[in-house]
Structures are given as C-alpha cells and as structure tokens.
Design an enzyme around this catalytic site. Sequence first.
Site, short mmCIF file in Angstrom:
data_model
loop_
_atom_site.label_atom_id
_atom_site.label_comp_id
_atom_site.label_asym_id
_atom_site.label_seq_id
_atom_site.Cartn_x
_atom_site.Cartn_y
_atom_site.Cartn_z
N HIS A 9 0.73 -1.04 0.10
CA HIS A 9 -0.01 0.14 -0.02
C HIS A 9 0.84 1.22 -0.32
O HIS A 9 0.58 2.17 -0.65
CB HIS A 9 -0.84 -0.10 1.23
N ARG A 69 28.53 -3.96 -18.22
CA ARG A 69 29.61 -4.41 -17.48
C ARG A 69 29.16 -5.71 -16.94
O ARG A 69 28.39 -5.50 -15.78
CB ARG A 69 30.08 -3.18 -16.62
N ARG A 106 30.31 -6.88 -22.42
CA ARG A 106 31.68 -7.14 -22.24
C ARG A 106 31.78 -8.34 -21.25
O ARG A 106 31.43 -8.46 -20.12
CB ARG A 106 32.35 -6.06 -21.68
N GLU A 164 41.72 -1.50 -27.46
CA GLU A 164 42.23 -0.70 -26.14
C GLU A 164 43.70 -0.86 -26.09
O GLU A 164 44.43 -0.46 -25.15
CB GLU A 164 41.31 -1.08 -24.88
N SER A 191 39.03 3.96 -24.40
CA SER A 191 39.91 5.01 -24.46
C SER A 191 40.92 5.07 -22.93
O SER A 191 41.96 5.61 -23.08
CB SER A 191 39.25 6.45 -24.44
N ASN A 192 40.22 4.55 -21.95
CA ASN A 192 41.02 4.40 -20.57
C ASN A 192 42.42 3.89 -20.80
O ASN A 192 43.42 4.16 -20.43
CB ASN A 192 40.16 3.99 -19.52
N ASP A 193 42.28 2.24 -21.05
CA ASP A 193 43.35 1.54 -21.43
C ASP A 193 44.13 1.88 -22.66
O ASP A 193 45.35 1.73 -22.46
CB ASP A 193 42.81 -0.03 -21.51
N CYS A 250 33.72 3.35 -25.95
CA CYS A 250 32.90 3.24 -24.85
C CYS A 250 33.82 3.75 -23.42
O CYS A 250 33.56 3.31 -22.33
CB CYS A 250 32.44 1.94 -24.33
#
Length: 816
Positions: free
Chosen positions: A427, A517, A585, A687, A709-711, A758
């Site tokens: 409720h 992820r 991934r 990557e 782009s990070n790695d 990504c």
Amino acid sequence: MAGADRFIRTFAQISSADLPLVGGKTASLGEMYQALRPQGVPIPNGFAITTDAYRHLLEQARLWQPLRALLAPLRVEDPEDLAERGHQARHMIYSAGLPADLEAEILSAYRRLMNESAGTSSLAVRSSATAEDLPTVSFAGQQDSFLNIEGESRLLEACRRCFASLFTDRAIHYRVDNGFDHFKVALSVAVQTMVRADRGASGVMFTLDTESGFRDVVLITASYGLGENIVQGAVEPDEFLVFKPTFRNGQRTVLRHTLGSKKIKMIYADGVGADSTRNVATTDEERDRYCISDQQILTLTDYALKIEWHYSERAGSPVPMDIEWAEDGLDGQLYVVQARPETSASRRSVALLETYRLGAAPAPLVTGHAVGARVASGVVRRIASSADMGQFRGGEVLVTESTTPDWEPIMRRAAAIVTDRGGRTCHAAIVAREFGVPAVVGTGNATAVLHDGERITVSCAEGETGKVYAGDVPFEVERTDLARLARPRTRMMLILANPATAFQMSFLPNDGVALARMEFIITEHIKAHPMALLHPERVADEAERRALAHLTRHYADPREFFIAQLAEGLGTIAAAFFPKPVIVRMSDFKTNEYAGLLGGRWFEPKEDNPMLGLRGAARYTHPSYAAGFALECAAIKRAREVMGLRNITPMIPFCRRVQEGAAVVARMRELGLERGKDGLEIYVMCEIPNNILLIDEFSRLFDGFSIGSNDLTQLTLGVDRDSATVAFDFDERDPGVRKFLKQAVEGCRRNGRHSGICGQAPSDYPEITAELVCLGIDSIGLNPDALIPTTARVLALERELSCVTAPASAAGHIGT
C-alpha cells in the site's frame, strides 16, 4: 440468478458497461467472468448487490439529508473533524440495518451460489464503489472488504459494514481530493466464493514495471496465505519479472527472480471483519524458498496478458493492469480475484524526463526498496498508529512500520515515506507513486534507527535500493523535454552496469547499450569467484566454504547458480532495450579484483601490476580460468537462446594478440556461441595499440570494435591509470592517443566493421567527441548523466561541421 431480483446481479449478468450499477471492481469481475473465463482465465463465481440496494437502504432509513447535513461543514484537512464526521456517517448507515426485501434477496442469492459451488463455503465480501478502479483514479482500498465469511448472519453483517465503509475517513478525503461529490458516488457489494489461499499463496501482478513505467514486462509478487499482507505491506513478497515480447513469441521463461522474506502468512480465523483472519509465522523452510513455481509464474503471466489485451482492445489503446491473484491450496488452481487499470506508473510522462542526482553522501542509516526515482529531505515523524496521525505535519518524512488506506491523508503531505515492512506492491508503495512521493519500504528497522526531529535525506535515485541518509544531502534535479530532442546520425548509446536501473534508463533517448559491464552483476548478485563455485574443495577457509554453500543452497549444482544469476542480470538489461543492441563485455576483472570475490583468493596469483597481468582474453583460455569462462558463455547462451534476447552481443576485452583472439573465438564456438549463427556477432575491445596496428587482421575475427579510451591512453602513454602519483600524465587528449583514435575508426570503416567508443573520454572532453563525429564513428557510449548533453552537442556538430561524411557502410552499423 432469478431475473426478478431487484438488487442482485450474477457475475454472468455483468459487464464493464454496468459500472454505475455495480461499481468499478465488480464491473471488472463480471467483464472478466464473461469474456476471459472462456479463454482459460479462472475467475471465482459470485454476485453483486447493486448500487440500487445502497440507495434503497438510505431511502428507507431516510439518511440522505442527515448525511448531507453532517458532511456539509466538513474540514477535510482537520484530522479530528474528519474522523468524527466519518465515524458518525458510518454509524448512521450501519445502524440502519438492511431493508427486509434487500435482505431476502441477498440470502436467496447466497443459497443459490452455495448450491452452484460445491465444496466452497466461505466468501469474500468486497466493497465496489462507482468511483473505483477507473482508468485515471483507482480509489483502491478506500472502502472495506471482508474475507472468510461463512453463514447467512455473517454475510449480512459484512454487507452492512461494506455499505457503511463508503464513508471511511480515507474515502471521504480521497473523494474531496479528486473532486467527486459524496452523494453522486454509490456503493455495490461483490460477494465471491473464497479461494483457499490460506493453504496456498497469493499476490499482485502488474502488466508493467511499477517503478519505471516500463511496459514490456509483467511484474508478479507472491507470498504465502491470503493476499492482504502484500497489499498492506505487512510482508516482503517474492518478486518475478517476465518479458512480454519473448513470452508472446513462445520463449517462455522467467526473466528475474527475487526472494522475499515472507515472514508471516494470513490464514482463516473465526469471527467477522478483522477477526475473520489472523497472521501466523512462516517456517524457516518456507521463507527460504519461492512460494510459487516457474510454471505457475508463466501461467499467471498468460492470464495477465489476456486480461491486458482484453481491456486494451476494448479501450482502443494500451491499458496496463493491476491484478490480484490467489492459489487455492486445495485444488492447486490459480485464480484471478480482481483486476483494475493501473493508474500511477502508466500515466507517467516520458516526454519530460526528471533526473535526480545526489551529491556526496555518508553511509546510509537504513536501506530498503526504492519507490520512485526521486530524492527528498525532511524531519522525521514516527507514526505508530492511525491514532497518532494528528501529530504529523506537512513536509515531514513519515516513518512507520506499514501503512493502510486510512493513512492516505497524511501520506500525500509527506516529503517522503519510510517503512519497516512491505515490498514494491504494498500500500505505501502504491500510494507513494500516485502522489509522487519518494518512499523506501521494507527497511526492517527504520522505526528503531530513525528518531523524531532528526533531519534526513531519502534517496530513491540510486537504483532499486532506496537509501536514507543523515542530514541534508545535496541533490540536483535536471528536467529534459525529450520530445524536443532530435536524434543524431551518430548512434548515442549507454554504458550500464546495474540491471536495477535498466528499465528507467531505457526511457533516455538512446540507440542501445554500448557497454554492459558483467563485473557488476558478478560482484553484486553472484558475489563468488566462479572457480570457487566449481571447486569449493580447493577453498581452504571453512567459513568461506559455508558462505559458498549458502549462496548456492537453492541450486542442485553451483554452476547453475552462476549461470542463472548472470543470465538474469544480463537478460534484464537486454530486455530493457530490446530489440536495440546490448553489447556485453565478458568479465574484465584484474587478478586482485577476482581475488576479492568470495573464495577468489584461492584461485588467483599475486601480480605486481594486475592492470597488465592475467586479464581479458588471456584468461579465457588459460587453464586457471577456462572453466569460469565457460560459465560466462553459458549465461550469454541462455539469455540469447532460452530467454530469446538475441540483441545481446558479447565483447572480448583486453585482447593482446590476433592468435589470442582466434583462440577465444574458437573456444566460444565450442561452447555454443558460434559467430554468425542465429545472428550472433562478437565484438572486441580496441584498447591496446596492437588492436589498431593490426586492425585488418583483427577484423577477420570480430564483427565490431569498441574503443576503450582509458586503457588505450594508459598503454599509449605508459601511464598506470590506477596510479595517483602520475595521474597528471594521463590525458586522452594527447596527440598520440588521438592519432590512434583516428586510425581505429578509419580501420573499422576500411574493413566494414562497426566502430564505437565506450571509454570516459567522450563524456569528459567535448573536443574528443567532435573529432570522433568528424571521423564518422558509428556510435558513442556514454554514462547516463552525459547522454543528453552529449547528444545535443553531437547534433550541433553534425549540423555545423562540414567534415561530417556519409554514414559508414551498412556492415559497419550495430545490429546488422
């Protein structure tokens, strides 16, 4: 029933057109009994005591004018005045009794029903008002209903109480709030054979997700015993989700299971009204298992979709439904006992998007189920019972064990609501959604932890878990008119991890999911290292072995636990965006992160630099993890083939060498994930500089590339991205990194492969986004908070920049 009855109609004589005569609830029951029972939807039989009977009672007792006089000076915002006048109105109607001719017709109808319902002796006696169960306002729970009614005298008593309940405090307040004239609303009574759910189970199902308004699922809640506990929020039920599109296509499976505590169940007792039922504790064994089977869940889904289709066809537009069901513990049959249009989530506008963002917050004081994706702050007011409601002030946070319809006058004035008990269909949750008030229900301990006068922040904007924080936590509200936002040629996709937010995120303007992820699902839902599940004997710590056994206790085989949990999490994300592509991934933990999972330390090596160690593709064919990778592939296979979510595209991370990629693709084929079969594509993360330098060779193995782009920045500049010491040297805008980005996009186009990104760069740096759009990248993956501003930026770039080329070849687009 006899055609001469003046005040009685059987369910077989009632349709939706009879709402003025029998009220919304009973009109719906009659409609289903006539139209859906022949389609295999079981509806318990019964009859209606019509609104003419209610009017006849008031006329015979000469109550019209006294009631008008009583309510004319009503001050509805004064709880004491409302309670006093409501009590007097109910007493007047109840004391009048039933006219003799009406009583005779009720008893005659009851005897005929008993003769037709061999073996059934108890009844449900439910109020049904003419302003109830409407498409725009539900009025649900405003009047009283009574269960387990046996015998003629108790039936007549229950009918008198139902007629009087048209003037409950909550019903009076609700009519005033919604602009209904008290004396243009009438009440009917539905008398229905009881389903022996006291020996079975019962619950509520919605033909949409109640939190987000996502319409492609059926949400089913279930608990032992009679269903009042779920409605009242007295119990945390089991929850199940079924995905409509694949169900209709014949791939009938449960999308998601959530085990509720189900600490009590309501069973029959002797007495009338509240005394006709009682709660007893469930056993440990009952609490630790689902109260209905998967086959029953799918049967209920079939009923729900037939009901929704019928009402939608009749209305000429989709009508999401709120349906109560019960399992008879004697005959094992599932019955639908009530259905009404859903009036809260289905009316939520998706054109105007409100996004709440919470600032830095301390550890939560309590947590529970989040209701409504909002945030609010206020002062705590604990209310123990309806007798204390006069203490409540508008703008306070209502904290209580659970709520009932009597509480609605203060609930609408609350800044937020927090309860000890209840699930997403209780409720408190239903009313909070209707009033647009954030609520955290089922906390278990809020009334013990939170204190009157304490200032708190209630957050329902962080997924399915609602959190209550001490003090005023800063938050922002962003409002976006989605109807005005055009779509760019570049595909704008989301980066997601949490399945609990997927339905809500699906309303953002998007082209699918660029990165789902897997690690989040493993960490939050599975919690254990896959190799520890497969080989618990190698876990030397006894406490960890016990924890592994507890996690997998509902499964005959621990590997089935891993596969089922992962498939459900990934499936929920894929369903939210179906049929748009969802790129998943495969697990990309580093060895130190794998070691942090339950049992993981017994299977992982200690590495000096895990960032560059045994991760990604290298793990998948390595003897230490090959069996774990097989479990991941089995989950993908189940989500795609059993659940029917073929929009899932698996993606391989950190693939250093072409030979490594070939080995992984070959292993996936052995595990039943064959590239090209049933439309399966396999992507790879781009990557590592080698992925770009040898992109022509990698293109022979994979259907698409997603730039991480990070790695890529880390490996181009030689900077450990986990190191705070050299963080000043980590910059995706470096000319070398940008040159690699250019080569990657051009290489994908040259090979007819999908190109996407990504990593974090497009979210943080507009100049990177601009260059990628100029290069003609196929898709950009973004965190949800960056999606809309970046979409606007990309639209402007596509309009203004002369360097924008024609879209990539068809082979380079997602989903082909």
